[in-house]
Design a protein around this motif. Structure first.
Motif, short mmCIF file in Angstrom:
data_model
loop_
_atom_site.label_atom_id
_atom_site.label_comp_id
_atom_site.label_asym_id
_atom_site.label_seq_id
_atom_site.Cartn_x
_atom_site.Cartn_y
_atom_site.Cartn_z
N GLY A 25 43.04 28.91 45.22
CA GLY A 25 43.03 28.63 43.83
C GLY A 25 42.19 29.50 43.08
O GLY A 25 41.89 29.25 41.96
N ILE A 26 41.57 30.44 43.37
CA ILE A 26 40.80 31.63 42.90
C ILE A 26 41.64 32.81 42.47
O ILE A 26 42.22 33.56 43.37
N ARG A 27 41.54 33.06 40.96
CA ARG A 27 42.21 34.16 40.61
C ARG A 27 41.11 35.40 40.45
O ARG A 27 39.99 34.86 40.22
N CYS A 28 41.87 36.63 40.48
CA CYS A 28 40.81 37.77 40.27
C CYS A 28 41.71 38.84 39.46
O CYS A 28 42.83 39.14 39.93
N ASN A 29 40.98 39.26 38.34
CA ASN A 29 41.78 40.50 37.66
C ASN A 29 40.79 41.44 37.19
O ASN A 29 39.70 41.11 37.13
N ALA A 30 41.16 42.41 36.83
CA ALA A 30 40.24 43.70 36.30
C ALA A 30 40.81 44.07 34.85
O ALA A 30 41.95 43.86 34.40
N ILE A 31 39.73 44.28 34.04
CA ILE A 31 39.86 44.79 32.63
C ILE A 31 39.50 46.32 32.68
O ILE A 31 38.53 46.69 33.26
#
Length: 283
Positions: A189-195
């Motif tokens: 249930g862990i999300r990871c995104n980049a900016i």
């Protein structure tokens, strides 16, 4: 009601500029905040990094938003220091839910003049430091079976970096790392995104070497910054971006509004990538 009510966010490189903006935006949206910064300069850089006094100013701004804060000195090149910061934050604040891996440095040099020490400092901070930051929070997020990580890359993670290859290589690496974390974290249930920020006014973009690069000659002043910003994207009237532009995107990615967003490299660049490689001027 804030978008992050009841959450605790960990922000690295929080003494000033983007890091400070992230910490304040998280607090303004309801999160308690754990912050850290190296608090000293790094050999080989031609500009000063954030100080511990500035880190405490950031802590004061978080408190002014009515939120709790844990502030510590830490170098993202040290796993032990990052683990200790997160442990102190969790002990005092009860949990950690969000990571904004922001700490980064830069240096202008042709790739063939970059020394081993230069490479280790920049890549060790901008890529390995992001990996270490993610490692520091991951066990806590796994236990909770929830959480969000926002890794700060750059438009130079999506296009070549001219004159700072180690920075560009690291920022490309952040996007690759982000995808792996997103895949491995999803079952918990862990999300990871980049900016991928565009041209943001900060200590990294306003030191003398950078100003001279924008102007095309030595001895440039801050006056060149407006023109450099206007030439970076297609918006009429907009110059450089402010750190708050990036921080608002990080808040959204960390909130339930982005619950279905995972593994995305999000440009926040005012459209720079639409005209990358061109010099844009007002019509």
């Amino acid at each position: 009601m804030g978008m992050l009510d009841g959450k605790v966010a960990f922000v690295t490189g929080a003494a000033r500029a983007q890091g400070r903006a992230h910490a304040v935006a998280m607090a303004r949206n309801g999160a308690d905040v754990i912050i850290c910064d190296i608090g000293e300069d790094v050999d080989g850089l031609r500009y000063s990094l954030g100080t511990l006094e500035e880190l405490e100013e950031t802590a004061g701004l978080v408190r002014a938003e009515g939120r709790r804060v844990v502030s510590r000195k830490a170098d993202v090149r040290s796993q032990a220091e990052l683990d200790a910061v997160v442990a102190a934050g969790v002990e005092e604040l009860g949990r950690v839910d969000v990571l904004v891996a922001n700490a980064a440095i830069n240096q202008l040099k042709p790739f063939w003049e970059i020394t081993e020490a230069d490479w280790e400092a920049v890549v060790g901070t901008n890529l390995a430091g992001v990996w270490r930051s993610a490692k520091a929070v991951m066990p806590h997020l796994v236990r909770q079976r929830s959480g969000s990580m926002v890794l700060i890359s750059s438009v130079n993670g999506l296009e070549p970096a001219n004159g700072y290859a180690h920075y560009g290589a690291a920022k490309h690496g952040v996007i690759g790392l982000m995808g792996s974390i997103a895949l491995e974290g999803a079952p918990y249930g862990i999300r990871c995104n980049a900016i991928c920020p565009g041209f943001v006014k900060s200590g990294m973009t306003t030191f003398q070497d950078q100003l001279d690069k924008y102007a095309g000659h030595p001895g440039a002043t801050l006056d060149v910054l407006d023109d450099a910003g206007r030439g970076f994207h297609p918006f009429n009237g907009l110059t450089y971006l402010e750190p708050e532009h990036i921080a608002e995107a990080a808040v959204w990615l960390s909130s339930t509004a982005a619950i279905a967003v995972n593994g995305v490299a999000m440009p926040v660049d005012a459209g720079h990538l639409l005209v990358a490689g061109k010099v844009w001027r007002d019509a």
